[in-house]
Design an enzyme around this catalytic site. Structure first.
Site, short mmCIF file in Angstrom:
data_model
loop_
_atom_site.label_atom_id
_atom_site.label_comp_id
_atom_site.label_asym_id
_atom_site.label_seq_id
_atom_site.Cartn_x
_atom_site.Cartn_y
_atom_site.Cartn_z
N GLU A 267 4.76 -0.12 2.89
CA GLU A 267 5.73 -1.07 2.23
C GLU A 267 6.85 0.08 1.46
OE1 GLU A 267 2.78 -3.18 -0.01
OE2 GLU A 267 3.61 -5.21 0.64
N GLU B 191 -4.59 -5.15 3.64
CA GLU B 191 -4.88 -5.78 2.44
C GLU B 191 -5.78 -6.97 2.88
OE1 GLU B 191 -1.92 -4.72 3.51
OE2 GLU B 191 -0.49 -4.08 1.66
N1 T1G Z 1 -6.88 2.80 -4.54
C1 T1G Z 1 -8.14 3.23 -5.32
N2 T1G Z 1 -8.75 4.33 -4.66
C2 T1G Z 1 -8.83 4.46 -3.54
C3 T1G Z 1 -8.09 3.76 -2.69
C4 T1G Z 1 -6.80 2.88 -2.96
N3 T1G Z 1 -6.05 2.25 -2.38
N4 T1G Z 1 -8.12 4.17 -1.19
C5 T1G Z 1 -9.09 5.34 -1.46
N5 T1G Z 1 -9.48 5.39 -2.80
C6 T1G Z 1 -10.65 6.21 -3.09
C7 T1G Z 1 -12.02 5.57 -2.72
O1 T1G Z 1 -12.53 5.01 -3.48
C8 T1G Z 1 -12.68 7.21 -2.91
O2 T1G Z 1 -13.06 7.40 -4.08
C9 T1G Z 1 -11.82 8.21 -2.35
O3 T1G Z 1 -10.52 7.49 -2.75
C10 T1G Z 1 -11.47 8.59 -1.15
O4 T1G Z 1 -11.49 7.33 -0.24
C11 T1G Z 1 0.81 -3.21 -2.96
C12 T1G Z 1 -1.66 -4.33 -3.01
C13 T1G Z 1 -7.04 5.71 2.86
C14 T1G Z 1 -8.56 5.59 4.96
O5 T1G Z 1 -6.71 -0.63 1.36
O6 T1G Z 1 -8.91 2.73 3.72
O7 T1G Z 1 -1.72 -1.52 -1.23
O8 T1G Z 1 -15.51 7.41 -3.84
O9 T1G Z 1 -13.63 7.72 0.94
O10 T1G Z 1 -12.74 8.00 4.13
O11 T1G Z 1 0.98 -4.68 -1.12
O12 T1G Z 1 -9.73 5.19 1.60
O13 T1G Z 1 -14.17 9.55 -3.91
O14 T1G Z 1 -14.46 8.05 -5.86
O15 T1G Z 1 -12.36 5.92 1.40
O16 T1G Z 1 -10.74 9.62 3.94
C15 T1G Z 1 -4.19 -1.03 0.73
C16 T1G Z 1 -8.05 1.84 1.52
C17 T1G Z 1 -4.64 -1.35 -1.04
C18 T1G Z 1 -6.57 1.64 1.80
C19 T1G Z 1 -9.13 7.28 3.44
N6 T1G Z 1 -4.95 0.17 0.92
N7 T1G Z 1 -8.47 3.28 1.46
O17 T1G Z 1 -10.47 7.27 3.85
O18 T1G Z 1 -11.69 8.39 2.04
S1 T1G Z 1 -3.73 -2.84 -1.44
C20 T1G Z 1 -6.06 0.29 1.54
C21 T1G Z 1 -8.89 3.30 2.64
C22 T1G Z 1 -2.24 -2.49 -1.48
C23 T1G Z 1 0.27 -3.52 -1.61
C24 T1G Z 1 -1.23 -3.72 -1.72
C25 T1G Z 1 -9.61 4.81 2.86
C26 T1G Z 1 -8.47 5.73 3.60
P1 T1G Z 1 -14.39 8.07 -4.53
P2 T1G Z 1 -12.44 7.33 1.12
P3 T1G Z 1 -11.49 8.29 3.55
#
Ligand code: T1G
Length: 710
Positions: free
Chosen positions: A109, A129
């Protein structure tokens, strides 16, 4: 700026870099830092264009999901991402988003609010999302159709799958794919757009098409969402939001998106899916095993048994690029096993999952044989033979004499005692359970069962190996059935009792299917083969407590050769395409069995079916927690989401119980205890304790985590 975002200049190009490892989430301080960077560029007459880039391994991967819990518990969001994105879009100097890694959610976004987007070939973009039970909440459903068209936007926002850079380029989301250094390429691109019109995505309406064309797109998407995302609200909500983009001016569409986003954010489904998201990562944390614990290098594997499980396990190693021997005792069994592996790979190639070349590479990593040749070089040996203790101990005795020091000795047993298996070796510290779930090459769950003597290094090695095999490893203590099968035993028992007490098999399965599981317990038994459980029950006959009611139907079906799909009939009868239908023969047998055991048959409600089966899981889960067999309630949830098809939008059995309220769950368990006896339904002390204190399983996890951290 803030310490999370810094601003530098390369000649006349301002560079805003986000430094918020590990994924550059839009945590508090990041959006403000971006806004400050845009401000600084605007106020610097030398600067003619701006590049926005992520430091470390990725562009922005989304909003900070940890912040949602604060919002839903009443905290006012500190800022609106939309206002920051508006500043980017209204910047008088063109802004170029430079993408590597994963520009997901708020990341994409943000990039779409920029005037241009460039990326490296390996980058991915997406709006995942809906996998968190929400929808894009910062213009994603409004800007994406303007860049990529309505159909692409609906597909990405409603189903949440990322796309690669090449697809994003052809869809119109990206303007260029940069070879070599991303920053240099982005700065070069920015220089070339100086003085050119900076197109605001909000004003680009040419791809929105006309209402008629879109109607079919939305109808098809809704039909697909209802089928493939059964029970989930967010995919349908995302389609509504994209439809608003096609019908309303941008500002109104944005407001509509915000309304829909808020409804989803506060939904139980979203809380459940976020619980699952963090749970999948929490299970890797083992309190008594420090992160820096030494691990064994796993470069060569060997699997004993080429049956359904052994073959699937071998595929997992080949898929991870690890050479693997597959040993059988007879040539025909070995040939059958290899033929199944080949067929599985051919199916994937046919579906376009990967190329024939990849299949050939993987097949070449698998060495079928009848001897133990090469086992002495293996770093891990996985036993995956018939579920009988005598045979397993014989095999562990054999491999103990062959395996090199430091070789992990794993059993794929689904219920048997790991300590007893380990006792067949002189190295119990190297023995561990690696319980895969059928089909082993598909199901993501790997239950890792620690024996009394299992070393921390072997456990740590197993947790890391799970990741390498693309599995979710959950550590379990050693008891009959570990976590998953110990609980499923209670759930399956209740399903059978309900049938003996008056519910038709299809009524039990139908209620559970409607609850959200992919398949009911009886149909599941027919699929797996009723004879599997029959054999295990015979193995454990001596442990049955006299006087405690046991189900009879599954045994009676097996006694007349009705093993399920494999014999064309079990609980149901199956046609040539394995389509099931109720069988009057079974109905008659149920009535006969009920009569033999004096079971009063009665009308059973949908509600009782759900409460008797799901609360049986919860009550046993509470015992598993008390005994330390599972480290956390969320571990049990992750086991059920990834090993048993429990609907993720309900968060897992323990989270689901929290959403019902433990007071109510306890009351029902006490009612069942009165009706069916304490042996089956005595409330677990932990369930009673939490219910009476007005607490939750999730709260219990948090309390123990902070106590451990203290
Ligand atoms: N927020 C907070 N923590 C996050 C995070 C996030 N979006 N994504 C990952 N982490 C943390 C995860 O918990 C872990 O923590 C560490 O980072 C490494 O992640 C406004 C409302 C990007 C593909 O849904 O899909 O944006 O265990 O082990 O395998 O409209 O993380 O080390 O303490 O997964 O390399 C939308 C979610 C949010 C992406 C990387 N975004 N993340 O994978 O690492 S909603 C998502 C992922 C949003 C807007 C809306 C994956 C990754 P810890 P990991 P990875």
């Amino acid at each position: 700026m803030s310490e999370l975002v810094n601003y530098t200049k390369q000649g006349e190009i301002g560079v805003i870099t986000i430094e918020n490892p590990p994924v550059n989430a839009l945590s508090p301080g990041v959006p403000e830092g971006i806004a400050a960077g845009i401000e600084a560029a605007a106020n610097d007459s030398e600067v003619k264009a701006v590049v926005l880039i992520g430091g470390g391994r990725t562009f922005i991967a989304g909003a900070d999901i940890k912040e949602f819990g604060k919002v839903t518990s009443g905290e006012k969001p500190r800022f609106s991402l939309n206002s920051v994105l508006e500043r980017i879009e209204n910047s008088s100097k063109p802004v170029v988003a430079a993408i590597h890694g994963t520009a997901f959610g708020g990341g994409l976004e943000t990039a779409m609010a920029a005037h241009y987007r460039v990326a490296v070939l390996s980058a991915q973009v997406g709006q995942p999302e809906v996998k968190l039970g929400i929808i894009p909440g910062a213009g994603g459903t409004q800007r994406l159709p303007r860049l990529a068209g309505v159909a692409k936007a609906v597909e990405m926002c409603a189903f949440g799958e990322p796309i690669d850079a090449k697809t994003a380029l052809s869809a119109g989301i990206l303007d260029k794919i940069v070879d070599g250094d991303l920053l240099a390429g982005a700065v070069e691109f920015a220089k070339n757009v100086i003085g050119k019109p900076a197109p605001k995505t909000r004003d680009r309406n040419e791809k929105l098409q006309d209402a008629a064309a879109n109607t079919a797109i939305f109808a098809l998407a809704r039909e697909q969402a209802r089928k493939t995302r059964r029970g989930q609200m967010a995919p349908l909500a995302a389609i509504d939001a994209v439809e608003a983009a096609a019908k309303l001016p941008f500002a109104e569409g944005l407001n509509r998106e915000a309304e829909i986003f808020r409804v989803c954010l506060f939904s139980t489904q979203s809380k459940a899916l976020i619980h699952a998201f963090f749970g999948e990562r929490a299970v890797a944390k083992i309190p008594d095993i420090p992160k820096e614990t030494k691990t064994y290098e796993i470069q060569r594997a060997a699997v004993i048994g080429a049956g359904t499980m052994g073959g699937g396990i071998a595929m997992n190693y080949a898929n991870a690029g690890i050479p693997v021997i597959v040993k059988e005792t007879a040539q025909d069994a070995l040939d059958r096993g290899m033929a199944t592996i080949r067929k599985n790979y051919e199916n994937s190639v046919k579906k376009g999952r990967f190329s024939q070349g990849v299949m050939d590479q993987r097949m070449a990593l698998i060495t079928p044989q009848l001897s133990y040749d090469g086992f002495e070089q293996a770093d891990i040996i996985v036993e995956a033979v018939f579920e009988g203790m005598a045979l397993k101990k014989q095999i562990f005795g054999e491999v103990d004499a062959i395996a090199k020091a430091g070789c992990v000795l794993a059993s794929n047993t689904s219920t048997l005692d790991i300590d007893e298996i380990a006792s067949a070796t002189k190295r119990p510290q190297m023995v561990i359970g690696h319980h895969f779930f059928s089909p082993a090459n598909v199901m993501r769950l790997l239950e890792i069962v620690r024996g009394k003597a299992t070393s921390k290094e072997v456990i740590q090695t197993s947790m890391q190996l799970a990741k390498k095999l693309n599995k979710i490893g959950v550590l379990a203590g050693n008891c009959r059935g570990f976590i998953g099968n110990r609980m499923i035993h209670c759930y399956g028992r209740e399903a059978q009792f309900l049938v003996e007490e008056g519910a038709a098999p299809e009524q039990v399965d139908g209620a559970i299917y409607e609850f959200g599981l992919a398949m009911g317990p009886l149909a599941m038994g027919d699929l797996a083969g009723l004879d599997v459980g029959w054999r295990i029950r015979k193995e454990f006959k001596h442990l049955e407590k006299p006087g405690v009611r046991i189900p009879h139907m599954a045994d009676r079906l097996c006694e007349i050769g009705r093993y399920g799909q494999k014999t064309g009939k079990g609980w149901y009868k199956y046609d040539a395409e394995r389509k099931s239908s109720p069988d009057p023969e079974v109905t008659a047998l149920i009535e006969q069995v009920a009569k033999e055991y004096g079971i009063e048959r009665r009308a059973i409600t949908h509600e009782e079916i759900i409460e008797r089966t799901i609360y049986a899981l919860v009550n046993e889960g509470a015992r598993i927690l008390e005994e330390g067999i599972a480290l956390r309630a969320v571990d049990i949830d992750i086991v059920y989401l990834n090993g048993y098809g429990f609907p993720a939008w309900r968060g897992g059995p323990m989270f689901y119980a929290d959403t019902i309220g433990l007071k109510h769950v306890l009351a029902k368990v006490e009612e069942f205890e009165k009706r069916h006896g304490s042996d089956l339904w005595a409330p677990a002390p932990l369930l009673r304790k939490l219910a009476e204190a007005g607490k939750t399983f999730e709260g219990w996890d948090k309390e123990r985590e902070s106590a451990a951290g203290a």
